[in-house]
Design an enzyme around this catalytic site. Structure first.
Site, PDB file in Angstrom:
ATOM      1  N   ASP A   1      -5.797   6.209   3.352  1.00  0.00           N
ATOM      2  CA  ASP A   1      -5.047   6.111   2.105  1.00  0.00           C
ATOM      3  C   ASP A   1      -4.507   7.498   1.755  1.00  0.00           C
ATOM      4  OD1 ASP A   1      -4.106   5.067  -0.273  1.00  0.00           O
ATOM      5  OD2 ASP A   1      -5.982   5.478  -1.336  1.00  0.00           O
TER       6      ASP A   1
ATOM      7  N   ASP B   1      -0.159   0.320  -4.239  1.00  0.00           N
ATOM      8  CA  ASP B   1      -0.696  -0.002  -5.573  1.00  0.00           C
ATOM      9  C   ASP B   1       0.254  -0.873  -6.386  1.00  0.00           C
ATOM     10  OD1 ASP B   1      -2.846   1.475  -4.827  1.00  0.00           O
ATOM     11  OD2 ASP B   1      -2.259   3.269  -5.942  1.00  0.00           O
TER      12      ASP B   1
ATOM     13  N   GLU C   1       0.578   9.968   2.270  1.00  0.00           N
ATOM     14  CA  GLU C   1       2.046  10.193   2.191  1.00  0.00           C
ATOM     15  C   GLU C   1       2.424  11.637   2.545  1.00  0.00           C
ATOM     16  OE1 GLU C   1       0.221   8.491  -0.027  1.00  0.00           O
ATOM     17  OE2 GLU C   1       0.949   6.561   0.707  1.00  0.00           O
TER      18      GLU C   1
HETATM   19  C1  GLC Z   1      -5.135   4.578  -4.073  1.00  0.00           C
HETATM   20  C2  GLC Z   1      -5.063   3.398  -3.142  1.00  0.00           C
HETATM   21  C3  GLC Z   1      -6.010   2.309  -3.588  1.00  0.00           C
HETATM   22  C4  GLC Z   1      -7.415   2.892  -3.676  1.00  0.00           C
HETATM   23  C5  GLC Z   1      -7.438   4.088  -4.603  1.00  0.00           C
HETATM   24  C6  GLC Z   1      -8.798   4.780  -4.623  1.00  0.00           C
HETATM   25  O1  GLC Z   1      -4.650   4.253  -5.314  1.00  0.00           O
HETATM   26  O2  GLC Z   1      -3.765   2.914  -3.006  1.00  0.00           O
HETATM   27  O3  GLC Z   1      -5.952   1.229  -2.711  1.00  0.00           O
HETATM   28  O4  GLC Z   1      -8.291   1.918  -4.154  1.00  0.00           O
HETATM   29  O5  GLC Z   1      -6.474   5.036  -4.179  1.00  0.00           O
HETATM   30  O6  GLC Z   1      -9.188   5.178  -3.367  1.00  0.00           O
END
Ligand code: GLC
Length: 801
Positions: free
Chosen positions: A407, A485, A410
């Site tokens: 995650d 998200d 980017e």
């Molecule tokens: C980001 C991710 C989400 C995750 C969060 C905490 O917002 O997109 O899926 O739960 O981080 O790690």
């Protein structure tokens, strides 16, 4: 002092007339009077690459997107010269290059129809600030042209009239039309006069596409640096364009383990251990199938990657093992930011080995993410990727974690403008040093690749399962993905549907959304409708942020739980169907989801349809996207279809009302299809499959179906240990013939098929298996038109009176 003078800005520059031409096997080089070079490479009869260098000198030819496994070879290549043009002819295409200005026109070699025509063609602006050029291409867009593709854009499926930017961006709670968001897939498909072609602009700088937005008859694309370097991929079938693009940028390197196509449950965050165990127990108690549970950032010690919070998870190995014994695979999150902490070995090691990204003048790239101030490994350095992959040893090999979720890659940076690294950060780029302007769009991809390599190493002989948020073209070779998200709204259900379809037509099928929405909380009804859609997406996971209440199948009321269970069960029954369609994707590049335009491009009604799509070859679905619906109007593509719920037959080619109360969604099966089904299991591998059900949907005429099976994990299938069944159905008014062609060395555990005949227009009078008459009691024919036959038949002949 140099100021911004007119000298620095020369405006658009154009190639002059061609002065020399050279051919080197399948590479043609043209040089113009003002020193511009155009290199045309013939990769396949239907795939041409165009590369321009404004100085006549090309940089190192390196791409993260193009796979070394891409097919090459053509049947024909002829070069002709006329007074005005060079003409390249392959078995599929004719490409004319204008000698006066390098402009190109491309025709279908079969009938000489014009497919693509440069408008201004290639042009550029010199970039005083960074050096190099801003490279641009414009093409004429004929009347009636439609545009598709471009990855995860949350907009109408047809991109016509819109402009887009490609710059992977952390986009919490993005909305319809937000641009850009998490992924950069600079590939689009144009469709006009019933013919489709694709353009893949393999340039990782911030890039833009304009689909007849600025000017009605012009489509253009440009990037803030790098080369004008693009691939023209001809169809004329859109499905072939997508398959060829996928071939070029890579199919998944291996099939996922079958469990990865099961249902996944996630939340930010399940902790401590007792909470995880409660969730697992609840699934089994309520008999809701589930294969994977996720640990979000709170499992770590202060968000330090590759550590555990020992209070919350005192014995991860034991927990993971016990979950696994109960059929749950554990998937953990790993982010790129490494906490600055001299007592943290991952940080120390990366620092000692000089693996962190640095700013142009030397300081480390420091940014705030979940752990606070972090440094970030440069995943574009192959040595760093190798190191990163080795960090997974303990998690995967020792603790037994089965999947990794990447995650924030980017890369996301909090509390700074642009939400990412500044432009001047330096990257290795596999030995082609550059700034973040060039590396930004591939950073997440290279992180996911390193993770994949680690999983592959340490999960062996099992197959890896990874998931990433950021991606560039080609990332589908390594990992699955989700759409980031999103929000618990009906509009986001619409967006999720579009994104999964769009990703599939952009070469990346293994995708799903956070079911129910990540931010905010869905109503039970919205959650139900979203599960219904998600059950038909390649990646099927509920995920939500922690602060908006519970989001498990039982978090609403009992009716919701029951319907959700029912749809997850349908998913588990369809696993062999979905697995087959995954195999077709991995083998041929065939998208697992087919938007209606991809399914039937000759029917103009499909060109603007957004909601309906075909999963695999034969199942048509359409989500309900509004509250209080009892059904909806939907477009059913041409042909004959069976309503999944009641076997009613519908003839497509028109919009129709379809009933779908809250416990149903519109699902149709194409007449003639043979759909393989497994029994409902609480998790993949719970049961040994002792019989394969084949739902056979009678049709007068012919239809082909495929069933691919193997051991559901491991690499034996690559060595030929798979079972591939091709069924040819032929229906006549009084007969139904099913022929089976089998290949592969895998012996399926079952010996018989249970055949369920749907829509048979006659009463069964006689059955022949391989030309021998079978007794009714031997094949257990019963009144519901089911029969049980050996899996080894070559021809099953059902005869009516
Ligand atoms: C980001 C991710 C989400 C995750 C969060 C905490 O917002 O997109 O899926 O739960 O981080 O790690």
């Amino acid at each position: 002092m140099i100021t911004n003078t007119e000298l620095e800005y020369k405006g658009n520059l154009f190639p002059a007339q061609i002065t020399s031409y050279q051919k080197n096997v399948d590479v043609l080089n043209f040089i113009t009077k003002n020193g511009v070079a155009l290199q045309v490479t013939v990769l396949r009869d239907s795939v041409l690459r165009f590369r321009y260098a404004t100085t006549g000198i090309f940089g190192n030819d390196f791409s993260y997107a193009i796979t070394k496994y891409a097919s090459r070879g053509y049947n024909k290549l002829e070069i002709d010269e006329t007074d005005d043009h060079y003409i390249i002819t392959t078995a599929k295409l004719i490409c004319k290059i204008d000698k006066t200005n390098l402009k190109k026109t491309i025709y279908d070699a079969a009938d000489n129809t014009l497919i693509s025509e440069d408008e201004l063609g290639f042009h550029w602006e010199e970039s005083y600030q960074y050096g190099g050029d801003i490279v641009k291409m414009s093409k004429i867009s004929p009347d009636g042209e439609s545009f598709y593709g471009l990855g995860d854009k949350p907009v109408h499926i047809n991109l016509k009239g819109k402009r887009f930017e490609n710059w992977v961006t952390d986009s919490y709670a993005y909305g319809k039309d937000t641009d850009p968001i998490y992924k950069t897939i600079p590939f689009y498909i144009g469709l006009h006069h019933k013919k489709a072609y694709g353009i893949f602009f393999d340039n990782t700088f911030r890039s833009f596409f304009d689909f007849a937005h600025e000017r009605r008859h012009v489509t253009s694309f440009w990037a803030q640096g790098g080369e004008m370097n693009y691939y023209f991929i001809y169809g004329p079938q859109m499905s072939d364009v997508v398959a060829n693009y996928t071939d070029l940028t890579g199919k998944p390197h291996q099939l996922p383990p079958l469990w990865a196509l099961g249902y996944h449950q996630c939340k930010w965050s399940y902790y401590p251990e007792s909470k995880v165990r409660d969730i697992a127990a609840k699934f089994r108690e309520l008999q809701i199938p589930c294969d994977a549970l996720y640990l979000d950032i709170d499992y770590m010690d202060g968000f330090r990657c590759f550590t555990w919070d020992n209070e919350r998870f005192p014995d991860p190995k034991k927990m993971v093992k016990e979950l696994e014994d109960d059929g749950f695979k554990t998937v953990v999150i790993i982010d790129p930011g490494i906490k600055i902490d001299m007592n943290y070995d991952v940080f120390k090691e990366a620092l000692d080995k000089d693996y962190f990204c640095k700013r142009a003048d030397g300081p480390y790239m420091k940014g705030k993410v979940w752990p606070g101030e972090c440094y970030f490994p440069d995943f574009t350095n192959p040595e760093v990727r190798e190191w990163w992959s080795d960090l997974y040893k303990e998690l995967i090999e020792d603790i037994g974690v089965r999947g990794v979720w990447n995650d924030m890659n980017e890369p996301a940076v909090m509390e700074v403008p642009g939400k990412t690294f500044p432009d001047d950060v330096r990257h290795n780029y596999d030995g082609n040093p550059c700034s973040h302007r060039k590396a930004h769009n591939v950073y997440g991809m290279q992180m996911a690749r390193a993770t994949y390599q680690g999983l592959k190493k340490f999960a062996y002989p099992k197959r890896p399962f990874a998931i990433t948020r950021a991606a560039y073209s080609g990332t589908q070779r390594y990992t699955s993905s989700w759409t980031g998200d999103n929000v618990a709204t009906w509009e986001h259900l619409w967006i999720a549907n579009i994104q999964a379809q769009r990703m599939a037509m952009s070469g990346f099928s293994f995708v799903g959304s956070d079911i129910g929405g990540f931010a905010e909380q869905p109503t039970g009804e919205l959650y139900t409708r979203w599960i219904q859609l998600g059950a038909f997406h390649p990646f099927f996971r509920t995920h939500s942020s922690g602060d908006h209440g519970d989001q498990e199948p039982w978090s609403f009321d009992e009716d919701v739980t029951d319907i959700v269970r029912k749809f997850i069960e349908i998913r588990y029954q369809l696993l062999p169907y979905l697995y087959t369609s995954f195999w077709q994707y991995a083998d041929e590049g065939t998208p697992m989801l087919k938007s209606l335009v991809l399914y039937d491009q000759d029917d103009p009604h499909t060109h603007f349809r957004t909601d309906e799509f075909v999963v695999g070859d034969h199942i048509l679905v359409c989500p309900i996207q509004e509250p209080n619906a009892k059904g909806r109007r939907m477009y059913i593509p041409r042909g004959k279809w069976y309503n999944f719920w009641n076997d009613e037959i519908t003839h497509g080619g028109k919009e129709q009302w379809v009933d779908a109360d809250i416990d149903k969604m519109p699902i149709f099966i194409k007449a003639g299809a043979i759909i393989p089904k497994y029994p409902v299991q609480q998790y993949v591998g719970e049961k040994e499959i002792d019989q394969l059900t084949l739902d056979v949907f009678y049709k007068e005429g012919k239809e082909n179906s495929t069933v691919f099976e193997d051991a559901h994990d491991g690499y034996d299938y690559i060595k030929g240990r798979y079972s591939l069944r091709n069924f040819k159905l032929t229906g006549k008014p009084n007969e139904l013939i099913i022929q089976q062609y089998k290949s592969g060395k895998y012996i399926t555990p079952y010996n018989t098929f249970k055949i369920e005949l749907h829509g048979l227009p006659f009463k069964i009078f006689k059955i022949q298996i391989d030309n021998e008459e079978a007794l009714f009691e031997d094949v257990r024919v019963n009144g519901d038109n089911t029969l049980v036959v050996t899996k080894d038949f070559t021809e099953l002949h059902i005869i009516g009176k």
